[in-house]
Design a protein around this motif. Structure first.
Motif, PDB file in Angstrom:
ATOM      1  N   GLN A 406     -39.853 -11.103  33.035  1.00 57.66           N
ATOM      2  CA  GLN A 406     -40.137 -12.420  32.460  1.00 57.66           C
ATOM      3  C   GLN A 406     -40.273 -12.183  30.968  1.00 57.66           C
ATOM      4  N   ARG A 407     -39.639 -13.010  30.154  1.00 61.90           N
ATOM      5  CA  ARG A 407     -39.621 -12.803  28.705  1.00 61.90           C
ATOM      6  C   ARG A 407     -40.885 -13.384  28.069  1.00 61.90           C
ATOM      7  N   GLU A 408     -41.276 -12.808  26.955  1.00 59.93           N
ATOM      8  CA  GLU A 408     -42.457 -13.292  26.225  1.00 59.93           C
ATOM      9  C   GLU A 408     -42.111 -14.596  25.515  1.00 59.93           C
ATOM     10  N   GLU A 409     -42.688 -15.694  26.015  1.00 61.40           N
ATOM     11  CA  GLU A 409     -42.350 -17.009  25.461  1.00 61.40           C
ATOM     12  C   GLU A 409     -43.336 -17.476  24.394  1.00 61.40           C
ATOM     13  N   ARG A 410     -44.438 -16.735  24.167  1.00 62.15           N
ATOM     14  CA  ARG A 410     -45.472 -17.150  23.206  1.00 62.15           C
ATOM     15  C   ARG A 410     -45.178 -16.553  21.839  1.00 62.15           C
ATOM     16  N   LEU A 411     -45.046 -17.413  20.836  1.00 63.33           N
ATOM     17  CA  LEU A 411     -44.657 -16.981  19.498  1.00 63.33           C
ATOM     18  C   LEU A 411     -45.637 -15.976  18.906  1.00 63.33           C
ATOM     19  N   HIS A 442     -39.131 -18.069  30.821  1.00 63.99           N
ATOM     20  CA  HIS A 442     -37.757 -17.717  31.198  1.00 63.99           C
ATOM     21  C   HIS A 442     -37.683 -16.229  31.512  1.00 63.99           C
ATOM     22  N   SER A 443     -36.688 -15.854  32.306  1.00 58.69           N
ATOM     23  CA  SER A 443     -36.594 -14.479  32.805  1.00 58.69           C
ATOM     24  C   SER A 443     -35.145 -14.064  32.950  1.00 58.69           C
ATOM     25  N   GLY A 444     -34.957 -12.760  33.098  1.00 60.02           N
ATOM     26  CA  GLY A 444     -33.614 -12.231  33.334  1.00 60.02           C
ATOM     27  C   GLY A 444     -33.669 -10.757  33.673  1.00 60.02           C
ATOM     28  N   PHE A 445     -32.498 -10.199  33.947  1.00 60.55           N
ATOM     29  CA  PHE A 445     -32.445  -8.764  34.241  1.00 60.55           C
ATOM     30  C   PHE A 445     -31.122  -8.192  33.769  1.00 60.55           C
ATOM     31  N   GLY A 446     -31.057  -6.870  33.737  1.00 62.53           N
ATOM     32  CA  GLY A 446     -29.834  -6.172  33.349  1.00 62.53           C
ATOM     33  C   GLY A 446     -29.435  -5.185  34.428  1.00 62.53           C
ATOM     34  N   LEU A 447     -28.146  -5.113  34.676  1.00 61.02           N
ATOM     35  CA  LEU A 447     -27.596  -4.165  35.640  1.00 61.02           C
ATOM     36  C   LEU A 447     -26.444  -3.428  34.977  1.00 61.02           C
ATOM     37  N   GLY A 448     -26.566  -2.106  34.848  1.00 62.28           N
ATOM     38  CA  GLY A 448     -25.466  -1.299  34.347  1.00 62.28           C
ATOM     39  C   GLY A 448     -24.362  -1.256  35.392  1.00 62.28           C
ATOM     40  N   PHE A 449     -23.204  -1.816  35.050  1.00 67.09           N
ATOM     41  CA  PHE A 449     -22.138  -1.964  36.045  1.00 67.09           C
ATOM     42  C   PHE A 449     -21.690  -0.619  36.615  1.00 67.09           C
ATOM     43  N   GLU A 450     -21.562   0.371  35.754  1.00 70.00           N
ATOM     44  CA  GLU A 450     -21.116   1.680  36.239  1.00 70.00           C
ATOM     45  C   GLU A 450     -22.130   2.307  37.192  1.00 70.00           C
TER      46      GLU A 450
END
Length: 477
Positions: A406-411, A442-450
């Motif tokens: 979850q991303r830091e949404e507070r300035l 808001h949130s997200g993730f990363g996946l290294g394709f290889e």
């Protein structure tokens, strides 16, 4: 006459029909049997040549690697191993191949040798299977996001920011290295550079993806990223591909739901659509395992690992609980781990992650709420002030495969975190603007394709799952 593929012909139920096919010769036995492959399938189709019907000089040119065109009749095979074969009526050499210099001869080659001939290695069964699977996984990724309402966006390859804060980036410049402009302090004057500032190849499209998530709702990137990490391990590349979804109004539990659903979807897709290639790679891996000492052999085959992911729910465990499990487990107490877990705050290694998945929980694991000091600045700080709303997905045989938060949404909190690691606010003014103008969870993730392709194919070296690997001291092809 319609040009057909080997894959189509091998699945053909109708025989005694005239066909035309083009491909590359794998072998030519007894001046009679051509094994032809066109890349559409792992299997070759047998083309039967009656010697007396063709000029001897023409048949001498049917060598391993030559490109040929065959016209003839598809008939029921008289031999074992295939259901149909082609009785050749016309044969044309499209491209000769010198048998004296052609490196991909019909024999066993080391992977290191094949990396040196990466432009030809997909003519082997192993690498053609790997690259077909890579293609299918790419399609499955786009298919999943398209079916779930995501918009595909292209984030810049050239950037002025360091998303990871690690500083291991490749510089992009048009300045003459033999005649660099200097400022009044004697440093390189990047105001004279092409972009008027210091720029690099991106390590991640995440920060830019966040900007679009905060207007389009659900977006994802799938593109090349770069790390100037001087590492020659089997798990690192200087150029690789990343999948990075970002979703507005989604918290950490929602992020975990998305990542689990996504990973199970793409694995199920290849199990359903690439079984021929997977079965071949599964057998290859089983034969490779037989050459290892018993203690080093994997407990699961490739197909079993894939089903382990697609058929099991992922166990969700806090970092704190995982540390307690690891600290008290036998391998740690008996000092069998290379990295002994002594206290909370340790950065988990692959051996710890695999223990949790393969030995303790016996299912894929999602760890969450990591110590803030071992995670990136943009991750949302928890109320305890010492952990962040991060999550990693752990798979068997490989350990961490997905990292998100979850991303830091507070300035104010984000500014404090940037200041703590010396990231100037002016470098990310636009990123801070997201927290000024309609900020939201808001949130997200990363996946290294290889890394995913390695898991899906059972290949042990990341150089063998990308067409042309870029590693320290290697930018061939």
């Amino acid at each position: 006459m319609t040009l057909r593929t080997v894959s189509e012909l091998l699945s053909q139920e109708v025989t005694n029909v005239e066909i035309e096919i083009k491909g590359w010769v794998r072998t030519f036995r007894a001046n009679r049997f051509i094994a032809l492959n066109d890349g559409s399938t792992l299997n070759n189709i047998q083309c039967v040549v009656e010697f007396e019907n063709f000029d001897e000089s023409l048949l001498k040119r049917v060598t391993t690697g030559a490109a040929i065109q065959v016209k003839g009749e598809l008939v029921e095979s008289q031999g074992k191993g295939q259901s149909v074969e082609i009785q050749v009526k016309e044969l044309e050499i499209l491209g000769d191949c010198d048998p004296e210099t052609y490196p991909i001869q019909p024999k066993k080659h080391s992977f290191e040798f094949l990396r040196e001939n990466a432009h030809l290695r997909t003519r082997t069964n192993t690498f053609s299977a790997v690259m077909r699977l890579r293609s299918s996984l790419s399609f499955a990724i786009h298919k999943y996001f398209n079916e779930n309402g995501f918009y595909y966006m292209h984030t810049p390859i050239i950037t002025g920011s360091d998303a990871e804060g690690a500083g291991e980036m490749f510089r992009v410049t048009s300045l003459d290295p033999q005649n660099l402009p200097k400022d009044e302090n004697g440093a390189t004057d990047y105001s004279k550079d092409f972009f008027g500032k210091e720029t690099n190849l991106t390590v991640s499209g995440q920060l830019e993806a966040e900007t679009y998530a905060m207007s389009l709702g659900k977006v994802y990137t799938f593109g090349p990223t770069f790390r100037a990490e001087n590492s020659n391990t089997s798990r690192h590349l200087a150029e690789f591909w990343m999948i990075e979804p970002e979703v507005a109004f989604m918290d950490l539990p929602g992020n975990m739901d998305l990542a689990e659903d996504f990973m199970r979807y793409v694995i199920k897709y290849i199990l359903e659509n690439n079984r021929e290639d997977l079965d071949f790679l599964n057998d290859r891996l089983l034969n490779e395992e037989k050459t290892k000492p018993q203690a080093e052999r994997s407990e699961m085959s490739l197909i079993e690992k894939l089903k382990f992911v697609s058929e099991n729910n992922f166990k969700r465990v806090s970092y704190t609980e995982a540390i307690d499990i690891l600290r008290n487990c036998k391998p740690n107490k008996k000092k069998k781990f290379k990295y002994i877990i002594n206290e909370w705050g340790a950065d988990l290694q692959s051996e710890h992650e695999r223990y949790l998945v393969e030995k303790h929980f016996k299912c894929p694991v999602i760890l969450f709420d990591y110590p803030a000091n071992i995670k990136a600045f943009y991750m949302r700080l928890n109320d305890d002030g010492k952990t962040v709303r991060a999550m990693d997905i752990l798979f068997p045989g490989i350990g961490e495969i997905v990292g998100g938060a979850q991303r830091e949404e507070r300035l104010d909190v984000l500014k404090e975190k940037m200041a703590a690691i010396n990231i100037p606010e002016e470098d990310l003014w636009w990123y801070l603007d997201l927290r000024k103008f309609g900020t939201a969870v808001h949130s997200g993730f990363g996946l290294g394709f290889e890394r995913l392709v390695m898991f899906a194919t059972g290949m042990s070296n990341i150089r063998d799952v990308i067409p042309f690997p870029r590693t320290p001291q290697n930018a061939e092809f």
